[in-house]
Motif scaffolding. Structure first.
Motif, PDB file in Angstrom:
ATOM      1  N   ALA A   1       0.862  -1.187   0.000  1.00 33.98           N
ATOM      2  CA  ALA A   1       0.000   0.000   0.000  1.00 33.98           C
ATOM      3  C   ALA A   1       0.892   1.229   0.000  1.00 33.98           C
ATOM      4  O   ALA A   1       1.896   1.274   0.717  1.00 33.98           O
ATOM      5  N   ILE A   2       0.521   2.206  -0.824  1.00 38.70           N
ATOM      6  CA  ILE A   2       1.293   3.438  -0.946  1.00 38.70           C
ATOM      7  C   ILE A   2       0.335   4.619  -0.831  1.00 38.70           C
ATOM      8  O   ILE A   2      -0.701   4.649  -1.502  1.00 38.70           O
ATOM      9  N   LEU A   3       0.692   5.575   0.012  1.00 40.99           N
ATOM     10  CA  LEU A   3      -0.054   6.825   0.113  1.00 40.99           C
ATOM     11  C   LEU A   3       0.685   7.857  -0.716  1.00 40.99           C
ATOM     12  O   LEU A   3       1.878   8.095  -0.506  1.00 40.99           O
ATOM     13  N   ILE A   4      -0.017   8.454  -1.661  1.00 35.02           N
ATOM     14  CA  ILE A   4       0.581   9.453  -2.539  1.00 35.02           C
ATOM     15  C   ILE A   4      -0.090  10.791  -2.255  1.00 35.02           C
ATOM     16  O   ILE A   4      -1.313  10.900  -2.289  1.00 35.02           O
ATOM     17  N   SER A   5       0.745  11.775  -1.946  1.00 32.77           N
ATOM     18  CA  SER A   5       0.273  13.130  -1.659  1.00 32.77           C
ATOM     19  C   SER A   5       1.025  14.100  -2.554  1.00 32.77           C
ATOM     20  O   SER A   5       2.258  14.116  -2.552  1.00 32.77           O
ATOM     21  N   ASN A   6       0.274  14.884  -3.317  1.00 31.99           N
ATOM     22  CA  ASN A   6       0.866  15.871  -4.215  1.00 31.99           C
ATOM     23  C   ASN A   6       1.964  15.280  -5.095  1.00 31.99           C
ATOM     24  O   ASN A   6       3.033  15.858  -5.259  1.00 31.99           O
ATOM     25  N   GLY A   7       1.692  14.096  -5.625  1.00 35.21           N
ATOM     26  CA  GLY A   7       2.617  13.450  -6.543  1.00 35.21           C
ATOM     27  C   GLY A   7       3.821  12.781  -5.911  1.00 35.21           C
ATOM     28  O   GLY A   7       4.696  12.280  -6.610  1.00 35.21           O
ATOM     29  N   GLU A   8       3.872  12.743  -4.584  1.00 37.09           N
ATOM     30  CA  GLU A   8       4.981  12.112  -3.859  1.00 37.09           C
ATOM     31  C   GLU A   8       4.467  10.963  -3.007  1.00 37.09           C
ATOM     32  O   GLU A   8       3.413  11.080  -2.384  1.00 37.09           O
ATOM     33  N   ALA A   9       5.230   9.890  -2.950  1.00 36.91           N
ATOM     34  CA  ALA A   9       4.893   8.789  -2.051  1.00 36.91           C
ATOM     35  C   ALA A   9       5.318   9.189  -0.642  1.00 36.91           C
ATOM     36  O   ALA A   9       6.496   9.419  -0.388  1.00 36.91           O
ATOM     37  N   THR A  10       4.347   9.321   0.257  1.00 36.80           N
ATOM     38  CA  THR A  10       4.649   9.791   1.607  1.00 36.80           C
ATOM     39  C   THR A  10       4.638   8.677   2.652  1.00 36.80           C
ATOM     40  O   THR A  10       5.071   8.891   3.785  1.00 36.80           O
ATOM     41  N   TRP A  11       4.142   7.507   2.271  1.00 41.65           N
ATOM     42  CA  TRP A  11       4.064   6.374   3.210  1.00 41.65           C
ATOM     43  C   TRP A  11       3.855   5.120   2.391  1.00 41.65           C
ATOM     44  O   TRP A  11       3.228   5.152   1.331  1.00 41.65           O
ATOM     45  N   ASN A  12       4.405   4.019   2.876  1.00 42.53           N
ATOM     46  CA  ASN A  12       4.105   2.726   2.256  1.00 42.53           C
ATOM     47  C   ASN A  12       4.283   1.620   3.280  1.00 42.53           C
ATOM     48  O   ASN A  12       5.009   1.766   4.261  1.00 42.53           O
ATOM     49  N   ALA A  13       3.587   0.529   3.037  1.00 45.46           N
ATOM     50  CA  ALA A  13       3.666  -0.649   3.907  1.00 45.46           C
ATOM     51  C   ALA A  13       3.425  -1.876   3.041  1.00 45.46           C
ATOM     52  O   ALA A  13       2.838  -1.784   1.957  1.00 45.46           O
ATOM     53  N   SER A  14       3.880  -3.002   3.527  1.00 48.07           N
ATOM     54  CA  SER A  14       3.667  -4.230   2.766  1.00 48.07           C
ATOM     55  C   SER A  14       3.263  -5.374   3.686  1.00 48.07           C
ATOM     56  O   SER A  14       3.375  -5.294   4.912  1.00 48.07           O
ATOM     57  N   HIS A  15       2.774  -6.395   3.066  1.00 44.56           N
ATOM     58  CA  HIS A  15       2.391  -7.647   3.702  1.00 44.56           C
ATOM     59  C   HIS A  15       1.465  -7.428   4.901  1.00 44.56           C
ATOM     60  O   HIS A  15       0.469  -6.731   4.781  1.00 44.56           O
ATOM     61  N   TRP A  16       1.798  -8.013   6.055  1.00 48.93           N
ATOM     62  CA  TRP A  16       0.919  -7.970   7.223  1.00 48.93           C
ATOM     63  C   TRP A  16       0.829  -6.582   7.851  1.00 48.93           C
ATOM     64  O   TRP A  16      -0.009  -6.347   8.724  1.00 48.93           O
ATOM     65  N   LYS A  17       1.678  -5.653   7.410  1.00 49.94           N
ATOM     66  CA  LYS A  17       1.627  -4.290   7.958  1.00 49.94           C
ATOM     67  C   LYS A  17       0.502  -3.467   7.334  1.00 49.94           C
ATOM     68  O   LYS A  17       0.243  -2.349   7.761  1.00 49.94           O
ATOM     69  N   ILE A  18      -0.167  -4.011   6.318  1.00 48.47           N
ATOM     70  CA  ILE A  18      -1.297  -3.322   5.696  1.00 48.47           C
ATOM     71  C   ILE A  18      -2.554  -3.687   6.481  1.00 48.47           C
ATOM     72  O   ILE A  18      -3.116  -4.763   6.311  1.00 48.47           O
ATOM     73  N   THR A  19      -2.930  -2.774   7.357  1.00 46.50           N
ATOM     74  CA  THR A  19      -4.145  -2.972   8.161  1.00 46.50           C
ATOM     75  C   THR A  19      -5.000  -1.712   8.070  1.00 46.50           C
ATOM     76  O   THR A  19      -4.493  -0.625   7.743  1.00 46.50           O
ATOM     77  N   ASN A  20      -6.261  -1.864   8.368  1.00 46.01           N
ATOM     78  CA  ASN A  20      -7.165  -0.723   8.395  1.00 46.01           C
ATOM     79  C   ASN A  20      -6.596   0.365   9.315  1.00 46.01           C
ATOM     80  O   ASN A  20      -6.562   1.542   8.972  1.00 46.01           O
ATOM     81  N   LYS A  21      -6.121  -0.039  10.484  1.00 48.65           N
ATOM     82  CA  LYS A  21      -5.587   0.906  11.464  1.00 48.65           C
ATOM     83  C   LYS A  21      -4.339   1.621  10.927  1.00 48.65           C
ATOM     84  O   LYS A  21      -4.198   2.838  11.074  1.00 48.65           O
ATOM     85  N   ALA A  22      -3.435   0.878  10.289  1.00 50.25           N
ATOM     86  CA  ALA A  22      -2.219   1.487   9.739  1.00 50.25           C
ATOM     87  C   ALA A  22      -2.565   2.481   8.631  1.00 50.25           C
ATOM     88  O   ALA A  22      -1.981   3.569   8.561  1.00 50.25           O
TER      89      ALA A  22
END
Length: 110
Positions: free
Chosen positions: A80-101
């Motif tokens: 999962a990648i969060l993109i803000s204003n054309g920049e990747a500001t956060w990412n997580a993979s595998h079990w770290k992808i949770t609703n809470k995260a």
């Protein structure tokens, strides 16, 4: 609502149109990816003000590779990648992808 994307052109349009959004790289055959997709789907349903997109890595390998290269984020699946204003500001993979995260990341990186 989750929207599936398949091409670099679609992704480029989203980057132009949306100031912030999530993208999930999803494997159609991986049980860990299935669990991450369910968490991502839950987040999307509960936070409809945040645009959420996904790609299936088996169907969209060129797009997946382009995103890894463009944002200098080593490809993983699921990812999962969060993109803000054309920049990747956060990412997580595998079990770290949770609703809470996903919720925490979207509220911290506004």
């Amino acid at each position: 609502m989750l929207e599936k994307i398949d091409s670099i052109e679609q992704f480029d349009e989203i980057v132009k149109k949306e100031s912030r959004f999530y993208l999930l790289k999803h494997s159609l055959t991986c049980p860990i990816s299935h669990a991450a997709y369910k968490e991502y789907e839950k987040y999307a349903n509960e936070n409809q003000n945040m645009p959420t997109y996904f790609l299936a890595v088996q169907d969209s390998r060129p797009l997946s590779n382009e995103i890894a290269e463009r944002f200098q984020i080593k490809h993983e699946s699921p990812q999962a990648i969060l993109i803000s204003n054309g920049e990747a500001t956060w990412n997580a993979s595998h079990w770290k992808i949770t609703n809470k995260a996903l919720l925490n990341a979207s509220s911290v990186t506004q």
